[in-house]
Design a protein around this motif. Structure first.
Motif, mmCIF file in Angstrom:
data_model
loop_
_atom_site.group_PDB
_atom_site.id
_atom_site.type_symbol
_atom_site.label_atom_id
_atom_site.label_comp_id
_atom_site.label_asym_id
_atom_site.label_seq_id
_atom_site.Cartn_x
_atom_site.Cartn_y
_atom_site.Cartn_z
ATOM 1 N N PHE A 95 26.081 52.420 30.959
ATOM 2 C CA PHE A 95 27.206 53.345 31.155
ATOM 3 C C PHE A 95 27.414 53.647 32.639
ATOM 4 N N VAL A 96 26.337 54.023 33.311
ATOM 5 C CA VAL A 96 26.443 54.396 34.722
ATOM 6 C C VAL A 96 26.891 53.206 35.558
ATOM 7 N N THR A 97 26.269 52.059 35.330
ATOM 8 C CA THR A 97 26.570 50.871 36.136
ATOM 9 C C THR A 97 28.010 50.429 35.959
ATOM 10 N N LEU A 98 28.465 50.317 34.718
ATOM 11 C CA LEU A 98 29.816 49.820 34.469
ATOM 12 C C LEU A 98 30.874 50.805 34.948
ATOM 13 N N SER A 99 30.563 52.091 34.956
ATOM 14 C CA SER A 99 31.562 53.091 35.350
ATOM 15 C C SER A 99 32.000 52.911 36.805
ATOM 16 N N TYR A 100 31.047 52.665 37.705
ATOM 17 C CA TYR A 100 31.446 52.453 39.107
ATOM 18 C C TYR A 100 31.735 50.994 39.403
ATOM 19 N N TYR A 101 31.109 50.115 38.631
ATOM 20 C CA TYR A 101 31.368 48.674 38.759
ATOM 21 C C TYR A 101 32.855 48.398 38.523
ATOM 22 N N SER A 102 33.421 49.038 37.526
ATOM 23 C CA SER A 102 34.836 48.839 37.201
ATOM 24 C C SER A 102 35.735 49.326 38.327
ATOM 25 N N VAL A 103 35.368 50.425 38.957
ATOM 26 C CA VAL A 103 36.168 50.942 40.067
ATOM 27 C C VAL A 103 36.185 49.939 41.220
ATOM 28 N N VAL A 104 35.016 49.447 41.590
ATOM 29 C CA VAL A 104 34.925 48.476 42.685
ATOM 30 C C VAL A 104 35.662 47.190 42.328
ATOM 31 N N ALA A 105 35.549 46.741 41.082
ATOM 32 C CA ALA A 105 36.274 45.550 40.646
ATOM 33 C C ALA A 105 37.780 45.755 40.776
ATOM 34 N N GLY A 106 38.230 46.977 40.487
ATOM 35 C CA GLY A 106 39.643 47.284 40.649
ATOM 36 C C GLY A 106 40.104 47.136 42.091
ATOM 37 N N TRP A 107 39.225 47.415 43.047
ATOM 38 C CA TRP A 107 39.586 47.231 44.460
ATOM 39 C C TRP A 107 39.909 45.762 44.741
ATOM 40 N N PHE A 108 39.107 44.868 44.155
ATOM 41 C CA PHE A 108 39.359 43.442 44.384
ATOM 42 C C PHE A 108 40.690 43.002 43.780
ATOM 43 N N LEU A 109 41.029 43.567 42.626
ATOM 44 C CA LEU A 109 42.344 43.262 42.054
ATOM 45 C C LEU A 109 43.452 43.749 42.984
ATOM 46 N N ARG A 110 43.274 44.934 43.543
ATOM 47 C CA ARG A 110 44.281 45.507 44.442
ATOM 48 C C ARG A 110 44.410 44.667 45.712
#
Length: 451
Positions: A95-110
Motif C-alpha cells: 500500500f505505502v509503496t504503490l501510493s507514492y510510486y503511482s505519483v512519481v509514475a504520473g510525473w513521467f506521463l506528464r
C-alpha cells in the motif's frame, strides 16, 4: 472460485522481471547511486543482488508455489501465532509503496506529454528545476496520479492471463530495446568516458568512510528493484500451475533485472556529465532536471526525451501492476471478492493514500524512506527467519521439486537463508531505522514546525 494460472513459463518470467524493472531501476537507482558514491554503491548493490537477492527470491517463490495463496493466506497456512501477522506486513508495504510510486509514475506521463506538446527547449538547469516543481506538486500531479492508477486498475481487473501476462509480454521487451538504444546514443557523448569512470570505478576510501549509509541504501535498492519484501514474488509464484525449476527462473529474473539497472546507469550518467550536473546533487529530481536540461542541447533531444520518459512510464506500469495484484489477490482469496470490484476498491484506496505526495514532496521522503529503508528490509528479514527456522523442511522440499537434491543444494540454500542473509539484512534494517529516525527528527520535523 478457481485460481488463475500463468499460460506460459515466459509469461511468468516476464511478469516477475516487469515487476522488478520499474521506477526502482530507472528513477530510484540513478539518484541513489549518485548520492552514495557511484561505483562504491554499484559494487555493494551488485553483491547484495547476487548474495542476498537471489536466495531471497527463492524464499518467496517456494512459499507462493507451495500454498497457491496470497501472502496473508500463505503465511497463515504455514505458520501460527505471531507469524500470521507477517503477511499483513506485506500488504501494508505494498500500500505505502504503490501510493507514492503511482505519483512519481504520473510525473513521467506528464513529462512525456510535455515533450509531445511543447518539447524540452529549456534555458538551463534553473528552468528545468522550475518545470520539475510545477509538475510534481499541485493539480497536474494529482491528475496524472489518477490517470496512472486508472491504467493499473484496468490491467489488474482484466486478470492474470488477459491482463498481466499480455501486458508484460509487450512492455518488458519494449523497455529493454529502448534502454539499449539510449545507452548506445549516450556512448557517443563527449562526457561518456568520465561518466563511466565515476559509475564503474569503486572508491574504496569513500566506501570505508560512508559504509553506514551505503550499506542500507544498497540493501533497500536491491529489495526494491527485485520486488522483495512486498509479497509480489509470493503472489506471482502462487499462480504457477506446475513444478518448475524455481532456481533457474529466479536466476533469470535477477540477472535481467540487474542488467537493466546497470544499463540505466550507462544512459543516465553520461547525460548528467554532459549537462555538467553533479550526479549526487539533484536527488529524486535527478532524471527530470538533468535529462531535460541535457535533451535541450543535443540533436534530436526532443524525440529522445519523449521516448525515454514514455519508456519509464511503461516500466513503472509493469511494476505497479505487480504490487496491486498482491493487494487484490488478498481480497479474492480471503473474501471471495470478484476481481473487478476488488481491483477498483484497492486501487482507489491506494490513490487516496498517495494524495499527500501530490501536495508536498516531503511526503515522498516520508513514504520512500519508510518503504525502502525499513518495511521492505523488515519483511525480507522476517520471511528469511520464517523459512530458515520455522518451515525449513517444507521450503527445501518445495525448492527441490523442480531441481532435485543436486548434492544437497536445498540444504545449502536453507543455511544461507538462516545465517548470512539474516545477519546482513538485520544490520541493514538497523541502519535503515536509524536513517528514518534521523529523517523524522530532521527534515520532517522542520517541515512540521514551519507549518
Amino acid at each position: 472460485m478457481a485460481r488463475e494460472t500463468w499460460a506460459t513459463r515466459m509469461g511468468f518470467i516476464l511478469a516477475a522481471v516487469g515487476s522488478a524493472v520499474g521506477l526502482g531501476n530507472i528513477w530510484r537507482f540513478p539518484f541513489i547511486t549518485g548520492q552514495e558514491g557511484g561505483g562504491a554503491f554499484l559494487l555493494l548493490y551488485l553483491l547484495f543482488v547476487v548474495l542476498i537477492g537471489f536466495p531471497a527470491i527463492l524464499v518467496e517463490f517456494v512459499i507462493g508455489r507451495y500454498t497457491e495463496l496470497n501472502p496473508v493466506g500463505a503465511i497463515r497456512e504455514l505458520g501460527s501465532g505471531a507469524w500470521n501477522y507477517l503477511g499483513w506486513l506485506f500488504v501494508v508495504t505494498g500500500f505505502v509503496t504503490l501510493s507514492y510510486y503511482s505519483v512519481v509514475a504520473g510525473w513521467f506521463l506528464r513529462y512525456t506529454l510535455i515533450g509531445v506538446t511543447d518539447g524540452y527547449a529549456l534555458a538551463g538547469p534553473e528552468e528545468a528545476t522550475a518545470l520539475y516543481g510545477s509538475v510534481t506538486t499541485g493539480l497536474d500531479s494529482l491528475l496524472f496520479h489518477a490517470v496512472f492508477m486508472a491504467l493499473v486498475i484496468g490491467i489488474i481487473a482484466a486478470g492474470v492471463r488477459r491482463g498481466i501476462e499480455v501486458g508484460v509480454k509487450v512492455m518488458v521487451p519494449a523497455i529493454i530495446v529502448v534502454l539499449v538504444g539510449l545507452a548506445a546514443y549516450a556512448f557517443t557523448l563527449d562526457a561518456a568516458g568520465a561518466a563511466y569512470a565515476y559509475y564503474l570505478t569503486p572508491d574504496f576510501g569513500y566506501l570505508a568512510a560512508n559504509w553506514t549509509s551505503i550499506l542500507p541504501a544498497a540493501a533497500g535498492q536491491a529489495f526494491f528493484t527485485l520486488s522483495l519484501g512486498m509479497g509480489v514474488m509470493i503472489t506471482y509464484a502462487s499462480y504457477l500451475g506446475e513444478d518448475r525449476n524455481l532456481a533457474t527462473d529466479a536466476g533469470i529474473i535477477a540477472a535481467l533485472d540487474t542488467l537493466i539497472a546497470v544499463i540505466v546507469g550507462f544512459v543516465v550518467f553520461p547525460f548528467l556529465f554532459a549537462a555538467g550536473i553533479e550526479p549526487g546533487g539533484p536527488g529524486p529530481s535527478a532524471i527530470f532536471v538533468s535529462l531535460t536540461s541535457a535533451f535541450t542541447g543535443i540533436p534530436g533531444g526532443r524525440i529522445i526525451g519523449i521516448v525515454f520518459f514514455a519508456m519509464v512510464g511503461i516500466a513503472a506500469l509493469s511494476s505497479a501492476i505487480s504490487i496491486l495484484e498482491v493487494l487484490v489477490s488478498y481480497l479474492i482469496d480471503e473474501f471471495d471478492v470478484e476481481r473487478v470490484p476488488a481491483s477498483v476498491a484497492i486501487g482507489v484506496a491506494v490513490f487516496l493514500l498517495g494524495v499527500p505526495v501530490t501536495i508536498d514532496l516531503i511526503f515522498l521522503g516520508l513514504y520512500d524512506n519508510l518503504a525502502g529503508g525499513v518495511l521492505l528490509v523488515l519483511g525480507s528479514l522476517l520471511l528469511a527467519l520464517f523459512v530458515g527456522w520455522v518451515i525449513p523442511d517444507v521450503a527445501r522440499n518445495e525448492l527441490e521439486k523442480g531441481i532435485g537434491s543436486l548434492g544437497g543444494l536445498g540444504t545449502a540454500w536453507i543455511w544461507i537463508v538462516r545465517i548470512p542473509i539474516v545477519i546482513v539484512v538485520l544490520v541493514s534494517l538497523y541502519l535503515g531505522v536509524v536513517g528514518y529516525v534521523d529523517f523524522l527528527t530532521g527534515g520532517f520535523a522542520e517541515w512540521l514546525a514551519a507549518r
